[in-house]
Design an enzyme around this catalytic site. Structure first.
Site, PDB file in Angstrom:
ATOM      1  N   HIS A 153       0.712  -1.185  -0.208  1.00 39.68           N
ATOM      2  CA  HIS A 153       0.030  -0.213  -0.076  1.00 39.68           C
ATOM      3  C   HIS A 153       0.954   1.328   0.077  1.00 39.68           C
ATOM      4  O   HIS A 153       0.416   2.274   0.514  1.00 39.68           O
ATOM      5  CB  HIS A 153      -1.099  -0.065   1.115  1.00 39.68           C
ATOM      6  CG  HIS A 153      -1.646  -1.180   1.223  1.00 39.68           C
ATOM      7  ND1 HIS A 153      -2.780  -1.406   0.938  1.00 39.68           N
ATOM      8  CD2 HIS A 153      -1.313  -2.544   1.995  1.00 39.68           C
ATOM      9  CE1 HIS A 153      -3.223  -2.650   1.034  1.00 39.68           C
ATOM     10  NE2 HIS A 153      -2.283  -3.339   1.952  1.00 39.68           N
ATOM     11  N   SER A 274      14.615  22.531 -15.741  1.00 45.09           N
ATOM     12  CA  SER A 274      13.463  23.238 -16.079  1.00 45.09           C
ATOM     13  C   SER A 274      13.654  24.733 -16.619  1.00 45.09           C
ATOM     14  O   SER A 274      14.877  25.355 -16.302  1.00 45.09           O
ATOM     15  CB  SER A 274      12.662  23.460 -14.716  1.00 45.09           C
ATOM     16  OG  SER A 274      11.867  24.843 -14.835  1.00 45.09           O
ATOM     17  N   LYS A 280      15.756  22.307 -10.575  1.00 45.63           N
ATOM     18  CA  LYS A 280      14.670  21.303 -11.224  1.00 45.63           C
ATOM     19  C   LYS A 280      15.645  20.364 -11.883  1.00 45.63           C
ATOM     20  O   LYS A 280      16.541  20.532 -12.463  1.00 45.63           O
ATOM     21  CB  LYS A 280      13.781  21.489 -12.090  1.00 45.63           C
ATOM     22  CG  LYS A 280      12.704  22.147 -11.316  1.00 45.63           C
ATOM     23  CD  LYS A 280      11.732  21.207 -10.683  1.00 45.63           C
ATOM     24  CE  LYS A 280      10.366  21.030 -10.966  1.00 45.63           C
ATOM     25  NZ  LYS A 280       9.592  20.023 -10.517  1.00 45.63           N
ATOM     26  N   GLU A 287       9.675   8.775 -16.908  1.00 41.53           N
ATOM     27  CA  GLU A 287       7.933   9.567 -17.280  1.00 41.53           C
ATOM     28  C   GLU A 287       7.573   9.025 -18.480  1.00 41.53           C
ATOM     29  O   GLU A 287       6.154   8.629 -18.609  1.00 41.53           O
ATOM     30  CB  GLU A 287       7.932  11.144 -16.835  1.00 41.53           C
ATOM     31  CG  GLU A 287       8.072  11.412 -15.549  1.00 41.53           C
ATOM     32  CD  GLU A 287       7.932  12.946 -15.401  1.00 41.53           C
ATOM     33  OE1 GLU A 287       7.101  13.507 -15.348  1.00 41.53           O
ATOM     34  OE2 GLU A 287       9.137  13.712 -15.884  1.00 41.53           O
TER      35      GLU A 287
END
Ligand code: ARG
Length: 457
Positions: A153, A274, A280, A287
């Site tokens: 979980h 970024s 960043k 992704e």
């Protein structure tokens, strides 16, 4: 090619909707290989003369050399790759080119070409997945003893080793490879000679063309052979399952790279910055692997739905079989390569993993197990006592093994000092010695077997 019975040519939009050349040009090598096997067989059987067969075979070799050098031209009027090859052949050698299509249809031709292509695609995927497995095993071996929290979980559950965690992905990839291997074995039958749908009256030798093209045998039913796309579906389903596995690993990397986790530092080579936030470091490659899985599953869905309502035998809907397979294959190949690169070069922050494993009361099960083993307490009761201990540790803001013995004994007098031996995370993983468990010795043994299975060292 079929103009004989028509008075008018096709509408421009008919040409456009009908043409598959923009995508099926990827089959050119397979198409020419199929034609060469076919014409050699026709000559062997005395269906075309040896002289004509030589002219055709040499002409096909010239077409192949042209395509190799300059690419395949796209002429919408010529519909597909099969007509492009035949048309160019006729330009090069004249009307004798027209003998090539004896005892053959584009229906068995495309079924053959596409099987050959998918077979090569499977071999390429298998090679890529073997590379990913090598990367996983290598990193797992480095981290057979590195303790991290294991989750259920997504809550801290029990300590595991990073090596064990990485080897879980090795197992998934192993099943993926076996799915592709099964698919390859099943698809390796040759449709060529099924002709349009009913077979042919020419005395062809289907064993010969099957063998020449590396198939195990010819297919056994001409109707099935020209309308079967199970091989493409098998490929897509195996690709979808593989993509799901890559996506789960990608998701873990995304999560682990986030600051609150901080379990990994993804390599510069697989991260992006970024344009506005200078600090960043985004896990874009991971992704996109996660994103591509959606498109691969979509490709599988597309072809299953294309096929589901088709009566026997060939229908033009089936021309739409190729774009999803090509797309899925390109995305899968990229995803495998990106994942392999990330696994090879990611920095695991084992200090952070260890701290997280220590923070989550992850050895509570070890305490309950100890109460069962050493104090003879039934597991359900042990579970309750341990829950009380965890509550106390949480209230005091300390780890389980930092609670004084007096506090533990106030909760249950059957606890004694020996319990501290099982409350640490290293002891916890070392105790999980069951087959397939996370104990470092178990993991190392599995790594040794895995290496042997993939021919490493
Ligand atoms: N381009 C077609 C395809 O990919 C080849 C088969 C065409 N056959 C036909 N009878 N129109 O499916």
């Amino acid at each position: 090619m079929w103009g004989g019975r028509f008075a008018e040519g096709p509408a421009a939009v008919m040409r456009e909707i009908n043409a598959s050349i923009p995508f099926d040009k990827r089959l050119w090598r397979q198409d020419i290989a199929g034609s060469r096997a076919h014409v050699a067989m026709l000559a062997e059987q005395g269906i075309v003369s040896a002289g004509d067969a030589t002219l055709i075979a040499d002409g096909l070799a010239r077409v192949a050399a042209e395509y190799e050098a300059d690419g395949v031209p796209e002429d919408m009027a010529l519909e597909d790759i099969h007509m492009h090859v035949e048309h160019r052949l006729a330009e090069l050698i004249g009307p004798v080119a027209g003998r090539l299509h004896t005892a053959r249809s584009r229906n068995d031709q495309v079924a053959t070409d596409f099987r050959l292509w998918v077979r090569d695609a499977i071999d390429a995927v298998d090679e890529g997945l073997a590379g990913l497995q090598r990367a996983l095993v290598t990193r797992a071996e480095e981290h057979a003893d590195s303790v991290m929290p294991g989750f259920t979980h997504l809550q801290s559950a029990q300590p595991v080793t990073l090596g064990h965690h990485l080897m879980a992905y090795f197992e998934m990839i192993h099943r993926d490879r076996s799915r592709f291997e099964d698919a390859r074995a099943r698809m390796n039958e040759c449709p060529l000679g099924s002709a349009a749908l009913a077979g042919t009256g020419f005395p062809i030798d289907r064993e010969a063309t099957a063998e020449a093209l590396g198939f195990d045998r010819p297919t056994d039913n001409s109707l099935d052979a020209v309308s079967d796309r199970d091989f493409a579906l098998d490929y897509l389903m195996a690709a979808a399952t593989t993509a799901i596995h890559l996506s789960r690993l990608a998701e873990e990397f995304v999560l682990w790279a986030s600051q609150p986790f901080g379990f990994v530092k993804l390599p510069d080579a697989y991260s992006t910055g970024s344009s506005i936030m200078p600090q960043k470091r985004n896990p874009d490659a991971a992704e996109l692997v996660r994103g591509h899985a959606g498109r691969i599953v979509g490709a599988m869905t597309a072809l299953t739905i294309t096929m589901k309502g088709l009566p026997l035998a060939y229908s033009k809907d089936m021309q739409d079989d190729k774009p999803p397979v090509f797309e899925a294959h390109d995305l899968l190949a990229l995803s495998i390569a990106a994942m392999t690169g990330m696994v090879e070069t990611v920095t695991f922050r084992t200090d952070r993993m260890r701290a997280a494993a220590e923070a989550g009361f992850a050895t509570a099960t070890d305490l309950a197990d100890w109460l069962v083993r050493e104090a003879g307490i039934p597991f359900r009761e042990a579970h309750h006592i341990t829950g009380t201990v965890v509550k106390r540790a949480e209230a005091d803001g300390v780890a389980l093994d930092a609670l004084p013995l007096a506090v533990l004994q106030a909760i249950d007098p059957r606890i004694d000092a020996r319990v501290f031996a099982v409350l640490g995370i290293d002891a916890s993983v070392a105790a999980r010695t069951s087959h397939g468990g996370t104990a470092p010795d178990q993991v190392r043994q599995r790594i040794a077997e895995a290496k042997a299975a993939i021919g490493m060292e």
